[in-house]
Design a protein around this motif. Structure first.
Motif, PDB file in Angstrom:
ATOM      1  N   LEU A   9       0.854  -1.198   0.000  1.00 39.76           N
ATOM      2  CA  LEU A   9       0.000   0.000   0.000  1.00 39.76           C
ATOM      3  C   LEU A   9       0.887   1.244   0.000  1.00 39.76           C
ATOM      4  O   LEU A   9       1.870   1.316   0.743  1.00 39.76           O
ATOM      5  N   TYR A  10       0.516   2.220  -0.825  1.00 39.54           N
ATOM      6  CA  TYR A  10       1.276   3.466  -0.990  1.00 39.54           C
ATOM      7  C   TYR A  10       0.299   4.629  -0.765  1.00 39.54           C
ATOM      8  O   TYR A  10      -0.660   4.798  -1.529  1.00 39.54           O
ATOM      9  N   ALA A  11       0.528   5.453   0.274  1.00 39.74           N
ATOM     10  CA  ALA A  11      -0.472   6.453   0.670  1.00 39.74           C
ATOM     11  C   ALA A  11       0.068   7.878   0.647  1.00 39.74           C
ATOM     12  O   ALA A  11       1.272   8.107   0.584  1.00 39.74           O
ATOM     13  N   HIS A  12      -0.879   8.842   0.705  1.00 36.28           N
ATOM     14  CA  HIS A  12      -0.638  10.294   0.788  1.00 36.28           C
ATOM     15  C   HIS A  12      -0.034  10.863  -0.495  1.00 36.28           C
ATOM     16  O   HIS A  12       0.623  11.903  -0.463  1.00 36.28           O
ATOM     17  N   MET A  13      -0.247  10.195  -1.636  1.00 33.38           N
ATOM     18  CA  MET A  13       0.358  10.659  -2.889  1.00 33.38           C
ATOM     19  C   MET A  13      -0.308  11.938  -3.399  1.00 33.38           C
ATOM     20  O   MET A  13      -1.499  12.151  -3.208  1.00 33.38           O
ATOM     21  N   ASP A  14       0.485  12.761  -4.059  1.00 33.06           N
ATOM     22  CA  ASP A  14      -0.018  13.990  -4.655  1.00 33.06           C
ATOM     23  C   ASP A  14      -0.806  13.683  -5.922  1.00 33.06           C
ATOM     24  O   ASP A  14      -1.823  14.311  -6.204  1.00 33.06           O
ATOM     25  N   ARG A  15      -0.348  12.675  -6.678  1.00 35.67           N
ATOM     26  CA  ARG A  15      -0.991  12.337  -7.937  1.00 35.67           C
ATOM     27  C   ARG A  15      -0.938  10.837  -8.145  1.00 35.67           C
ATOM     28  O   ARG A  15       0.043  10.188  -7.791  1.00 35.67           O
ATOM     29  N   LEU A  16      -2.028  10.277  -8.713  1.00 30.59           N
ATOM     30  CA  LEU A  16      -2.067   8.854  -9.044  1.00 30.59           C
ATOM     31  C   LEU A  16      -1.816   8.700 -10.541  1.00 30.59           C
ATOM     32  O   LEU A  16      -2.479   9.353 -11.354  1.00 30.59           O
ATOM     33  N   ASP A  17      -0.895   7.818 -10.904  1.00 32.52           N
ATOM     34  CA  ASP A  17      -0.581   7.591 -12.318  1.00 32.52           C
ATOM     35  C   ASP A  17      -1.088   6.248 -12.823  1.00 32.52           C
ATOM     36  O   ASP A  17      -0.797   5.866 -13.957  1.00 32.52           O
ATOM     37  N   VAL A  18      -1.830   5.506 -11.995  1.00 34.40           N
ATOM     38  CA  VAL A  18      -2.378   4.206 -12.396  1.00 34.40           C
ATOM     39  C   VAL A  18      -3.846   4.148 -11.995  1.00 34.40           C
ATOM     40  O   VAL A  18      -4.322   4.960 -11.195  1.00 34.40           O
ATOM     41  N   SER A  19      -4.557   3.157 -12.545  1.00 32.56           N
ATOM     42  CA  SER A  19      -5.978   2.965 -12.234  1.00 32.56           C
ATOM     43  C   SER A  19      -6.219   1.521 -11.822  1.00 32.56           C
ATOM     44  O   SER A  19      -5.421   0.621 -12.113  1.00 32.56           O
ATOM     45  N   LYS A  20      -7.340   1.300 -11.155  1.00 37.55           N
ATOM     46  CA  LYS A  20      -7.708  -0.043 -10.717  1.00 37.55           C
ATOM     47  C   LYS A  20      -7.765  -0.978 -11.916  1.00 37.55           C
ATOM     48  O   LYS A  20      -8.331  -0.655 -12.956  1.00 37.55           O
ATOM     49  N   GLY A  21      -7.147  -2.149 -11.768  1.00 44.48           N
ATOM     50  CA  GLY A  21      -7.134  -3.138 -12.844  1.00 44.48           C
ATOM     51  C   GLY A  21      -5.880  -3.112 -13.694  1.00 44.48           C
ATOM     52  O   GLY A  21      -5.621  -4.068 -14.446  1.00 44.48           O
ATOM     53  N   ASP A  22      -5.088  -2.037 -13.594  1.00 42.19           N
ATOM     54  CA  ASP A  22      -3.831  -1.983 -14.360  1.00 42.19           C
ATOM     55  C   ASP A  22      -2.851  -3.034 -13.832  1.00 42.19           C
ATOM     56  O   ASP A  22      -2.862  -3.378 -12.644  1.00 42.19           O
ATOM     57  N   TYR A  23      -2.017  -3.526 -14.719  1.00 46.52           N
ATOM     58  CA  TYR A  23      -0.920  -4.416 -14.305  1.00 46.52           C
ATOM     59  C   TYR A  23       0.374  -3.642 -14.474  1.00 46.52           C
ATOM     60  O   TYR A  23       0.665  -3.137 -15.558  1.00 46.52           O
ATOM     61  N   VAL A  24       1.134  -3.512 -13.389  1.00 44.47           N
ATOM     62  CA  VAL A  24       2.349  -2.701 -13.419  1.00 44.47           C
ATOM     63  C   VAL A  24       3.579  -3.584 -13.261  1.00 44.47           C
ATOM     64  O   VAL A  24       3.526  -4.655 -12.649  1.00 44.47           O
ATOM     65  N   SER A  25       4.667  -3.113 -13.797  1.00 40.65           N
ATOM     66  CA  SER A  25       5.930  -3.829 -13.675  1.00 40.65           C
ATOM     67  C   SER A  25       6.708  -3.302 -12.477  1.00 40.65           C
ATOM     68  O   SER A  25       6.431  -2.218 -11.959  1.00 40.65           O
ATOM     69  N   LYS A  26       7.680  -4.054 -12.025  1.00 38.54           N
ATOM     70  CA  LYS A  26       8.516  -3.652 -10.897  1.00 38.54           C
ATOM     71  C   LYS A  26       9.288  -2.381 -11.267  1.00 38.54           C
ATOM     72  O   LYS A  26       9.926  -2.315 -12.311  1.00 38.54           O
ATOM     73  N   GLY A  27       9.185  -1.361 -10.417  1.00 32.63           N
ATOM     74  CA  GLY A  27       9.868  -0.095 -10.679  1.00 32.63           C
ATOM     75  C   GLY A  27       9.066   0.895 -11.491  1.00 32.63           C
ATOM     76  O   GLY A  27       9.506   2.030 -11.682  1.00 32.63           O
ATOM     77  N   GLN A  28       7.856   0.511 -11.964  1.00 33.55           N
ATOM     78  CA  GLN A  28       7.033   1.434 -12.751  1.00 33.55           C
ATOM     79  C   GLN A  28       6.472   2.537 -11.867  1.00 33.55           C
ATOM     80  O   GLN A  28       6.043   2.301 -10.743  1.00 33.55           O
ATOM     81  N   GLN A  29       6.477   3.778 -12.365  1.00 33.76           N
ATOM     82  CA  GLN A  29       5.949   4.896 -11.582  1.00 33.76           C
ATOM     83  C   GLN A  29       4.441   4.763 -11.447  1.00 33.76           C
ATOM     84  O   GLN A  29       3.722   4.599 -12.428  1.00 33.76           O
ATOM     85  N   ILE A  30       3.947   4.871 -10.191  1.00 33.45           N
ATOM     86  CA  ILE A  30       2.512   4.771  -9.937  1.00 33.45           C
ATOM     87  C   ILE A  30       1.943   6.085  -9.407  1.00 33.45           C
ATOM     88  O   ILE A  30       0.735   6.218  -9.264  1.00 33.45           O
ATOM     89  N   GLY A  31       2.806   7.054  -9.103  1.00 34.35           N
ATOM     90  CA  GLY A  31       2.333   8.350  -8.616  1.00 34.35           C
ATOM     91  C   GLY A  31       3.486   9.215  -8.143  1.00 34.35           C
ATOM     92  O   GLY A  31       4.655   8.888  -8.358  1.00 34.35           O
ATOM     93  N   LEU A  32       3.122  10.329  -7.482  1.00 39.10           N
ATOM     94  CA  LEU A  32       4.112  11.272  -6.963  1.00 39.10           C
ATOM     95  C   LEU A  32       3.912  11.447  -5.461  1.00 39.10           C
ATOM     96  O   LEU A  32       2.779  11.479  -4.970  1.00 39.10           O
ATOM     97  N   MET A  33       5.014  11.573  -4.726  1.00 35.73           N
ATOM     98  CA  MET A  33       4.954  11.777  -3.283  1.00 35.73           C
ATOM     99  C   MET A  33       4.194  13.060  -2.969  1.00 35.73           C
ATOM    100  O   MET A  33       4.350  14.064  -3.661  1.00 35.73           O
ATOM    101  N   GLY A  34       3.328  12.993  -1.932  1.00 36.35           N
ATOM    102  CA  GLY A  34       2.520  14.159  -1.618  1.00 36.35           C
ATOM    103  C   GLY A  34       2.171  14.264  -0.142  1.00 36.35           C
ATOM    104  O   GLY A  34       2.810  13.642   0.716  1.00 36.35           O
ATOM    105  N   ASN A  35       1.115  15.029   0.133  1.00 36.49           N
ATOM    106  CA  ASN A  35       0.731  15.348   1.505  1.00 36.49           C
ATOM    107  C   ASN A  35      -0.782  15.307   1.653  1.00 36.49           C
ATOM    108  O   ASN A  35      -1.375  16.104   2.353  1.00 36.49           O
TER     109      ASN A  35
END
Length: 399
Positions: free
Chosen positions: A340-366
């Protein structure tokens, strides 16, 4: 039996009856006092219930405000990125215009010198200041015609040079105006960007104040309820012991999994972002921290969040506690693990996507219940649940 003996027996019976009545009266009085205390306790609990209702409504409104602020913050951050891109593009255009102006200025200087030289040749002839001397100096009619044609041709060429010179000067003036206009636009963009940043910081401060208010109210509410429950337990009879046991059973939280039943090779997972670890896994400030925090630590640039391992996006949404967060489901050696990855400023993925190891899923936020930009990272062996009973120390999965 004489009369005195009979009197003594009657006296003893009376004393026993009086003593029994006194004990009964004490029991009745004690029960009555307990009931009065129970009634008072119940009245206080009713008041606390009303307060709880009001506080929950207040918390709901604050959470809605926080969610709105988080959305505005995310939009502002994206606008800032867009403005920075526009400013960079504009600076490149200004550099190109400056190069073109340089070329035009050199060309104008060259043509000015050429016109000066031609003027000296054409108009500063010996003993004459006009074309008439050139034409009248002809020795024959054919020579006259030739001279007229030459002079006409030369004047046409000069006229063309003058037109080119004028066009270049006009173009130079227009380009200079364009540069000045673009510079003004650039300055306005910089000002607008600065104001956006100020507004963003103010919104962050307001959000942090709201979060502090929420946390304080939650603390007060929990303390009040615990006190009332303890009073209720102390005042109840043997029947309440069962309720007390049930209450304690409900209130107790299952301890998180301390150790992995099967050790998973940590090299299967990568660090989800850069930065220093600011908070570890375990007890924290009277509660339990089911993950680790990795801070932005004053960095102003965007900090990417990467998938710790390949997997499917199970959730990608907003919550008032986690803010913008993502849950990934991984299959490692036949075992399901969720991160689980929380408090992100922006989400770059959507439910159902399959991501690879190291793929960007968002930006650190508050976003969400957060004080300062950071990543809250959790690992759950078997799957995430509300009780977080499957959580494990993420540091076991950070090589």
């Amino acid at each position: 039996m004489n009369l005195n003996s009979l009197k003594l027996i009657l006296l003893i019976i009376v004393l026993v009856m009086i003593s029994g009545n006194a004990v009964y009266a004490d029991d009745v009085q004690r029960v009555s006092e307990i009931k009065e205390k129970q009634q008072k306790n119940q009245e206080e609990m009713d008041v606390a219930g009303e307060e709880l209702k009001q506080i929950r409504e207040e918390i709901k409104e604050i959470d809605q405000d926080i969610e709105l602020m988080d959305r505005e913050t995310t939009e502002l951050n994206q606008n800032i990125r867009d403005k920075n891109s526009e400013i960079e593009k504009l600076n490149n255009e200004i550099d190109s215009l400056n190069d073109e102006i340089e070329v035009l200025e050199e060309r104008v200087v060259e043509r000015e010198e050429l016109l000066k030289r031609r003027a000296r040749v054409l108009y500063q002839t010996e003993g004459s200041n006009n074309f008439l001397a050139v034409i009248l100096g002809s020795e024959s009619f054919s020579d006259f015609i030739s001279r007229v044609q030459v002079v006409t041709k030369i004047t046409e060429q000069d006229r063309k040079l003058i037109e080119l010179y004028t066009n270049d000067v006009d173009a130079l003036t227009i380009n200079k105006r364009q540069v000045e206009f673009k510079k003004t636009t650039n300055e306005n963009m910089v000002y607008e960007l600065t104001e956006m940043k100020k507004n963003l910081e103010l919104q962050r401060l307001e959000k942090e104040d709201l979060l502090l208010t929420v946390e304080e109210k939650e603390k007060n509410l929990i303390s009040k309820l615990e006190d009332l429950d303890q009073q209720k337990i102390l005042l109840q009879d043997e029947e309440i012991k069962a309720i007390q046991a049930e209450y304690r059973s409900v209130q107790s939280t299952s301890a998180p999994v301390a150790e992995l039943q099967t050790i998973v090779d940590s090299t299967e997972f990568m660090r989800p972002t850069t930065g220093r670890l600011t908070s570890g896994y375990g007890p924290r400030s009277g509660s339990y921290h089911y993950g680790v925090d990795i801070g932005k630590n004053g960095r102003t640039e965007d900090v990417p969040i990467q998938a710790a391992n390949e997997g499917e996006v199970t959730l990608a949404q907003y919550s008032t506690s986690y803010g913008n967060y993502v849950i990934l489901t991984h299959q490692v050696d036949g075992r399901q693990i969720q991160t689980l990855y929380a408090h992100m400023d922006r989400l770059d993925v959507s439910k159902g996507d399959y991501v690879s190891k190291g793929q960007q899923i968002g930006l650190m936020g508050n976003t969400g219940r957060s004080f300062g930009a950071h990543l809250h990272y959790e690992v759950h062996l078997g799957g995430w649940n509300n009780a977080k009973s499957n959580s494990v120390d993420p540091q076991k999965f950070i090589p």
